[in-house]
Enzyme design. Structure first.
Site, PDB file in Angstrom:
ATOM      1  N   ASP A   1       0.818  -1.217   0.000  1.00 26.39           N
ATOM      2  CA  ASP A   1       0.000   0.000   0.000  1.00 26.39           C
ATOM      3  C   ASP A   1       0.852   1.268   0.000  1.00 26.39           C
ATOM      4  OD1 ASP A   1       0.750  -0.486   2.620  1.00 26.39           O
ATOM      5  OD2 ASP A   1      -1.058   0.409   3.475  1.00 26.39           O
TER       6      ASP A   1
ATOM      7  N   ILE B   1       3.072  -9.645   1.300  1.00 31.65           N
ATOM      8  CA  ILE B   1       2.640 -10.876   1.984  1.00 31.65           C
ATOM      9  C   ILE B   1       1.494 -10.595   2.939  1.00 31.65           C
ATOM     10  CG2 ILE B   1       4.944 -11.911   1.844  1.00 31.65           C
ATOM     11  CD1 ILE B   1       5.100 -11.419   4.951  1.00 31.65           C
ATOM     12  N   ASP B   2       1.231  -9.316   3.232  1.00 34.20           N
ATOM     13  CA  ASP B   2       0.289  -8.983   4.315  1.00 34.20           C
ATOM     14  C   ASP B   2      -1.182  -9.138   3.935  1.00 34.20           C
ATOM     15  OD1 ASP B   2       2.567  -8.310   5.718  1.00 34.20           O
ATOM     16  OD2 ASP B   2       2.434  -6.178   5.242  1.00 34.20           O
TER      17      ASP B   2
ATOM     18  N   HIS C   1      11.346 -13.539   8.736  1.00 30.18           N
ATOM     19  CA  HIS C   1      11.420 -13.451   7.268  1.00 30.18           C
ATOM     20  C   HIS C   1      11.374 -14.796   6.550  1.00 30.18           C
ATOM     21  CE1 HIS C   1      12.461  -9.455   8.565  1.00 30.18           C
ATOM     22  NE2 HIS C   1      12.171  -9.043   7.350  1.00 30.18           N
TER      23      HIS C   1
HETATM   24  O1  F6P Z   1       4.932  -5.600   4.628  1.00 29.97           O
HETATM   25  C1  F6P Z   1       5.617  -6.812   4.567  1.00 29.97           C
HETATM   26  C2  F6P Z   1       6.341  -7.091   5.852  1.00 29.97           C
HETATM   27  O2  F6P Z   1       6.958  -8.357   5.741  1.00 29.97           O
HETATM   28  C3  F6P Z   1       5.483  -7.025   7.112  1.00 29.97           C
HETATM   29  O3  F6P Z   1       4.724  -8.169   7.304  1.00 29.97           O
HETATM   30  C4  F6P Z   1       6.524  -6.776   8.158  1.00 29.97           C
HETATM   31  O4  F6P Z   1       5.997  -6.047   9.219  1.00 29.97           O
HETATM   32  C5  F6P Z   1       7.552  -5.952   7.449  1.00 29.97           C
HETATM   33  O5  F6P Z   1       7.356  -6.144   6.067  1.00 29.97           O
HETATM   34  C6  F6P Z   1       8.969  -6.304   7.799  1.00 29.97           C
HETATM   35  O6  F6P Z   1       9.790  -5.409   7.167  1.00 29.97           O
HETATM   36  P1  F6P Z   1      11.363  -5.543   7.076  1.00 29.97           P
HETATM   37  O7  F6P Z   1      11.651  -6.540   6.021  1.00 29.97           O
HETATM   38  O8  F6P Z   1      11.814  -4.180   6.726  1.00 29.97           O
HETATM   39  O9  F6P Z   1      11.842  -6.031   8.401  1.00 29.97           O
END
Ligand code: F6P
Length: 423
Positions: A161, A207-208, A341
């Site tokens: 988004d 992925i959200d 991740h």
């Molecule tokens: O928006 C995708 C996402 O994987 C979320 O689920 C999570 O909060 C965030 O990105 C993690 O971000 P980063 O990879 O910057 O730690």
């Protein structure tokens, strides 16, 4: 006509399939296809170095160059690109792109062969970033200038988004960027004439699954599958020791991954941001449910906590705290697992190859049909049909969910996520 595609924000499985579909559909429709590396950051940086024909960096003329790249010794962003058996940046006509080095070049031509096999690859091979510079008007002006310099007529953005909000702002500011660049003498009258209107389309890669006006975002099914696999592994050890596990999953402000994983796995209790536990204190509600499940014979316990979960007063609910409650009040031997991740990486499942392929093709079609009067579209999917919805509306509706949560109007948040939701 030149068409460019970029991926932005957190990577998600299926982004490569988007790039592949856009490049291939673009070529078949007679467009020249380009990729922008490193998301909006690449757009802001543009091409500072001219293309070079040096064989040193040309994996076709000098196969050892590919080895250097594969060995990760290549400088900077090159190391982020992985190559299949095909050649680096060989275009659809069979001409290698002048053997151009990627150093100092973020907007590069891509052809049919460049994206061969990409549907099966995880992450995003063209790189992504959460660009701070693009969030500034100066950064967006530089991005507009770079697009015009490279003669790009249309842009496909695949991201979450935040990235699509960026796309929306970029298009709305476009006329003012053109005027500024013209006034500063940076673009010619001919360029002003040619680029008066930016064709831009968004695909939702996240992925959200947190975007409104679409049923699914690209990468969400794969992440859900990863979580299910992890729970399968946890289950066997949990049952062996009759333990409780508290599993924290990603999703930012959205509970889709937690909820669906919970349903798939038969979780005992699930915490999601859109619908916090109704009772106060929620600890009683959770403990009663779990106690009941144990009484009827469950040997293991699974609680899923979405990373954005909170109570009715918006106080975050942390997995470690849930563990303490289960240990202290129910005497359960409890462990916490944070999947992190592992949920985001890896190869896309079949659906995360199909959806981006169909949506990528639709994106190219939408760009071909775009006029200055049509809105920028987000390509979505509703009840199994690929859809086009105005990007601005989808972004606004997504923001409305976040606002409803912040205002503790959880009923509204749920019905915005799912119009058929009943309290
Ligand atoms: O928006 C995708 C996402 O994987 C979320 O689920 C999570 O909060 C965030 O990105 C993690 O971000 P980063 O990879 O910057 O730690």
């Amino acid at each position: 006509m030149k068409l460019a595609v970029l991926t932005s924000g957190g990577d998600s499985a299926g982004m490569n399939a988007v790039v592949r579909a856009v490049v291939k559909a673009g070529i078949l429709r007679g467009w020249e296809t380009w990729i922008v590396r490193e998301g909006y950051e690449g757009l802001v940086r543009g091409n500072t170095d001219p293309p070079t024909t040096s064989t040193l960096d040309d994996p076709v003329a000098d196969p050892s160059a590919r080895q250097r790249v594969r060995g990760g010794k290549a400088t900077n962003f090159i190391a982020n690109l992985r190559f299949g058996d095909g050649d680096l940046l060989r275009d659809g006509t069979g001409d290698h792109c002048s053997g151009q080095t990627l150093k100092g070049r973020y907007i590069v031509r891509a052809g049919w062969d460049d994206v061969r096999g990409w549907a099966a690859e995880g992450g995003t091979l063209i790189g992504t970033a959460r660009s701070k510079t693009f969030r500034t008007p100066e950064g967006r002006l530089a991005a507009a200038h770079n697009l015009i310099k490279e003669g790009i007529d249309a842009l496909v953005v695949c991201g979450g988004d935040g990235s699509l909000t960026g796309a929306d702002i970029f298009r709305s500011e476009w006329p003012s960027h053109i005027s500024t660049l013209q006034a500063d003498g940076k673009i010619s009258d001919e360029q002003v004439e040619k680029h008066g209107h930016l064709r831009i389309v968004g695909l939702v890669g996240s992925i959200d699954n947190d975007m409104s006006m679409t049923d699914l975002t690209i990468g969400a099914p794969t992440a859900l599958h990863r979580i299910c696999e992890a729970i399968d592994n946890i289950n066997s050890t949990a049952a062996s020791h009759s333990r409780a596990f508290v599993l924290e999953v990603m999703g930012r402000h959205c509970g889709w991954l937690a909820l669906l994983a919970g349903v798939s796995a038969g979780a005992d209790f699930i915490f999601i941001p859109e619908r916090p536990p109704q009772s106060d204190p929620w600890e009683d509600e959770m403990c009663e449910a779990i106690y009941r499940h144990r009484e009827v014979g469950k040997r293991k316990t699974l609680v899923i906590v979405a990373e954005g979960a909170h109570d009715n007063n918006l106080k975050p609910i942390r997995a470690e705290y849930v563990k303490e409650v289960l240990t202290d009040r129910l005497g359960l031997d409890t462990r916490v697992t944070t999947l992190g991740h592992t949920q985001r990486g890896g190869r896309p499942c079949a659906f995360d190859r199909i959806l981006p392929t169909l949506q990528g093709m639709e994106a190219v079609k939408a760009l071909l049909e775009a006029t200055p009067d049509t809105p920028s579209y987000m390509i979505g999917v509703r009840e199994n049909k690929i859809t086009r919805v105005p990007l601005m509306e989808a972004v606004a509706m997504t923001r409305a969910v976040a606002d409803a949560i912040a205002a503790r109007d959880f009923g509204k948040a749920m019905s915005l996520r799912d119009p058929e939701f009943q309290q």
